[in-house]
Write a protein that holds these residues in place. Structure first.
Motif, short mmCIF file in Angstrom:
data_model
loop_
_atom_site.label_atom_id
_atom_site.label_comp_id
_atom_site.label_asym_id
_atom_site.label_seq_id
_atom_site.Cartn_x
_atom_site.Cartn_y
_atom_site.Cartn_z
N MET A 75 50.31 2.39 119.07
CA MET A 75 51.30 1.70 118.40
C MET A 75 52.78 2.03 118.55
O MET A 75 53.03 3.55 118.57
CB MET A 75 51.63 1.73 117.47
N GLY A 76 54.08 1.12 118.41
CA GLY A 76 55.21 1.94 118.79
C GLY A 76 55.18 2.96 117.22
O GLY A 76 54.78 2.73 116.11
N ASP A 77 56.61 2.65 116.84
CA ASP A 77 57.00 4.41 115.87
C ASP A 77 57.22 3.71 114.82
O ASP A 77 57.80 4.50 113.98
CB ASP A 77 58.10 5.35 116.29
N TRP A 78 56.99 2.67 114.58
CA TRP A 78 57.31 1.88 113.30
C TRP A 78 55.79 2.47 112.77
O TRP A 78 55.94 2.26 111.02
CB TRP A 78 57.32 0.13 113.36
N ALA A 79 55.08 2.06 113.20
CA ALA A 79 53.42 3.29 112.57
C ALA A 79 53.67 4.02 111.34
O ALA A 79 53.17 4.91 110.73
CB ALA A 79 52.61 3.62 113.58
N LYS A 80 55.16 5.49 112.12
CA LYS A 80 54.97 6.02 111.15
C LYS A 80 55.27 5.92 110.28
O LYS A 80 54.93 7.18 109.03
CB LYS A 80 56.22 7.16 111.98
N GLY A 81 56.02 4.77 109.80
CA GLY A 81 56.47 4.78 107.74
C GLY A 81 55.20 4.76 107.34
O GLY A 81 55.13 4.83 106.17
N GLU A 82 54.19 4.12 107.92
CA GLU A 82 52.55 3.98 107.29
C GLU A 82 52.45 5.55 107.20
O GLU A 82 52.00 5.33 105.63
CB GLU A 82 51.89 3.46 108.00
N PHE A 83 52.46 6.37 107.80
CA PHE A 83 52.07 7.85 107.56
C PHE A 83 53.28 8.14 106.68
O PHE A 83 52.71 8.99 106.02
CB PHE A 83 51.96 8.27 108.54
N THR A 84 54.09 7.89 106.63
CA THR A 84 55.12 8.43 105.74
C THR A 84 54.92 8.51 104.13
O THR A 84 54.93 8.78 103.66
CB THR A 84 56.13 8.80 106.40
N ALA A 85 54.80 6.55 104.01
CA ALA A 85 54.28 6.25 103.04
C ALA A 85 52.97 6.58 102.50
O ALA A 85 53.35 6.50 101.26
CB ALA A 85 54.22 4.15 102.77
N ALA A 86 51.93 7.10 103.13
CA ALA A 86 51.02 7.96 102.69
C ALA A 86 51.04 9.18 101.90
O ALA A 86 49.87 9.92 101.67
CB ALA A 86 49.68 7.48 103.44
N GLY A 87 52.60 9.62 102.71
CA GLY A 87 52.37 10.69 102.29
C GLY A 87 52.09 12.44 102.95
O GLY A 87 51.55 13.26 102.92
N LYS A 88 52.13 11.95 105.01
CA LYS A 88 50.95 12.77 105.53
C LYS A 88 52.15 12.62 106.23
O LYS A 88 53.22 12.88 106.36
CB LYS A 88 50.49 11.75 106.40
N GLN A 89 51.97 14.13 106.51
CA GLN A 89 53.18 15.21 107.59
C GLN A 89 52.62 14.64 109.00
O GLN A 89 51.48 15.38 109.51
CB GLN A 89 52.58 16.82 106.86
N GLY A 113 52.19 16.63 113.06
CA GLY A 113 51.56 17.87 113.21
C GLY A 113 50.45 18.53 112.05
O GLY A 113 49.90 19.50 113.31
N LYS A 114 50.63 17.84 111.37
CA LYS A 114 49.37 18.52 110.33
C LYS A 114 48.80 16.91 109.46
O LYS A 114 47.27 17.87 110.16
CB LYS A 114 49.75 19.13 108.94
N ASP A 115 48.61 16.45 109.83
CA ASP A 115 47.75 15.43 109.32
C ASP A 115 47.48 14.23 110.42
O ASP A 115 46.36 13.41 109.66
CB ASP A 115 47.90 14.52 107.58
N TYR A 116 48.49 13.94 110.50
CA TYR A 116 48.63 13.27 112.26
C TYR A 116 49.12 13.43 113.37
O TYR A 116 50.07 14.57 112.97
CB TYR A 116 49.07 11.85 111.50
N LEU A 117 48.56 13.20 114.38
CA LEU A 117 49.21 14.10 115.91
C LEU A 117 50.44 12.38 116.16
O LEU A 117 49.68 11.30 116.30
CB LEU A 117 48.76 14.44 116.78
N CYS A 118 51.65 12.81 117.06
CA CYS A 118 52.27 11.95 118.12
C CYS A 118 52.39 12.14 118.99
O CYS A 118 53.05 13.32 118.73
CB CYS A 118 53.28 11.08 116.76
N MET A 119 51.77 11.49 119.78
CA MET A 119 51.85 11.94 121.45
C MET A 119 51.73 10.70 122.08
O MET A 119 51.42 9.65 122.46
CB MET A 119 50.53 12.78 121.89
N PRO A 120 52.66 10.66 123.96
CA PRO A 120 52.73 9.63 124.86
C PRO A 120 51.35 9.59 124.93
O PRO A 120 50.50 10.09 124.83
CB PRO A 120 53.91 10.49 125.37
N ALA A 121 50.75 7.29 124.78
CA ALA A 121 50.62 7.29 125.54
C ALA A 121 49.98 7.80 126.76
O ALA A 121 50.91 8.66 127.34
CB ALA A 121 50.46 5.90 125.74
N PRO A 122 48.79 8.15 127.08
CA PRO A 122 47.75 8.96 128.07
C PRO A 122 47.92 8.73 129.75
O PRO A 122 48.98 7.19 129.61
CB PRO A 122 46.46 8.34 128.30
#
Length: 420
Positions: free
Chosen positions: A268-282, A284-293
């Motif tokens: 998914m595109g980087d708008w997904a990051k807003g969901e992690f942020t809203a859930a209080g997630k960090q 590198g710790k609670d989730y990883l963002c990596m380029p698709a394989p």
């Protein structure tokens, strides 16, 4: 996230809307801005732009149209243009800017671009999208990176898997997650989401040059050749790791599966990051963002922009140029993108407040703008016209929801490339 737009509309189809809408004559020192940024973070960002304009003595007339991922806004815009009362600016992107340019209704804002040194501050691939026949007609607001893979590291640890950088590693991780009793790939079975996965797979399998030939230039040999067949074979394998309840699921609910530890990975595109942020997630710790394989040397972009329409008086034209300049200012680009999860379109914006995912995105955009790996997202309206993009989506959705073979899919894709 996808907009289907064709400027070629009949007067009859919109006559009732056009008549119903009042013809608004803009006041001196006023801008009227049509947009569909109505969610919390987006609305906050628009309020900042309004504040900046009003500080310059220019009244902001908000023309927000919610719903339909922008489709409702485009219907309202067409009606206003037909009625002879186009707004000062409207949120439009990609090839749709060219479609409006052909209608002869866009304003030349080269003066703002010259004053703001846009040529020096925008990657060429971005500035080209903002121009019609060599002249600036739109100001970019942000850049979304689409080719992200979002990962729950706790799920990986439980499964004894590692974060994948290529498809061999991806399927190894997916197998381990599945065997551990969790969902390997969180996905929402909607056509635009299917297309989002497809374009990242095509990029990962074939690389940026193949992606450009097949998906941007629509080269028949590339669309039907062995690399595209392999793309669909890889997509078919990914399908086997998606849960049976995916049909119709919204993207944010798929992201919630990653957040809640029910699933391991999501394309998914980087708008997904807003969901992690809203859930209080960090990151590198609670989730990883990596380029698709396989896509670490590439970057699929989706750019939101404000396209400027011809306005009548000298005062309105002056206000329009001020608006364009404000949109491209480092101050606005910072605040908007911090709220949206995207990154600034221009160079020279402070990175101090951006998180590690955004910094990675900025670095990769810079690198790919130099190495040729910066490519437009077809799934999000940046690469090809809306008729062809819609036809592509139909083929991919059919493939994802049937026993269609990769060989049949590439033939259907080549046919879709001719859609008008």
């Amino acid at each position: 996230m996808k907009i289907k737009l064709s400027v070629q509309v009949t007067l009859a189809a919109l006559a009732t809307i056009a008549v119903a809408l009042p013809v608004v004559s803009a006041q001196a020192a006023e801008v009227e801005v049509l947009h569909y940024w109505t969610s919390g973070g987006e609305a906050k960002s628009v309020a900042e732009l309004k504040k900046m304009m009003e500080a310059k003595g220019i009244n902001w007339k908000d023309f927000a149209v919610a719903g339909g991922g922008g489709e409702n806004a485009m219907t309202a815009l067409k009606a206003r243009v037909i009625a002879g009362s186009a707004p000062t600016a409207a949120q439009i992107k990609g090839p749709s800017i060219q479609e409006w340019g052909k209608e002869g209704v866009l304003a030349n804002i080269d003066a703002a671009a010259t004053e703001g040194k846009w040529e020096a501050n925008l990657p060429k691939v971005v500035s080209n999208v903002m121009k019609y026949q060599g002249h600036y007609v739109a100001a970019p607001v942000n850049v979304h990176r689409v080719n992200w893979l979002w990962i729950n590291p706790e799920v990986l640890a439980k499964a004894g898997a590692k974060a994948p950088t290529n498809f061999v590693e991806f399927f190894d991780a997916a197998d381990k997650i599945k065997k551990a009793g969790m969902i390997a790939v969180a996905h929402g079975g909607q056509p635009w989401q299917d297309a989002t996965v497809f374009e990242s797979v095509a990029l990962g399998v074939g690389g940026a040059d193949f992606y450009k030939k097949a998906i941007v230039q629509l080269d028949p040999a590339s669309l039907t050749g062995p690399t595209m067949i392999k793309t669909f074979e890889t997509l078919a394998k990914i399908k086997t790791y998606i849960d049976k309840d995916a049909a119709g699921r919204d993207w944010n609910l798929a992201t919630a599966m990653i957040i809640n530890g029910k699933a391991g990975m999501q394309f998914m595109g980087d708008w997904a990051k807003g969901e992690f942020t809203a859930a209080g997630k960090q990151p590198g710790k609670d989730y990883l963002c990596m380029p698709a394989p396989g896509t670490d040397k590439a970057f699929t972009f989706n750019i939101d922009s404000m396209t400027m329409f011809k306005v009548k008086s000298a005062e309105e034209q002056k206000s329009q140029l001020v608006l364009a300049g404000a949109i491209m200012s480092p101050e606005f680009q910072e605040v908007f993108n911090l709220n949206k999860g995207s990154i600034p379109a221009r160079a020279g914006v402070s990175r101090a407040k951006f998180d590690s995912c955004a910094i990675k995105s900025m670095d990769d955009m810079d690198a790919t703008s130099k190495n040729g790996g910066l490519v437009p997202s077809f799934a999000h309206g940046m690469a090809i016209d809306s008729a062809k993009a819609g036809a592509f989506q139909d083929v991919i959705a059919k493939f994802m929801n049937s026993s269609m073979t990769p060989q049949a899919a590439v033939l259907a894709l080549a046919k879709a490339a001719k859609a008008k």
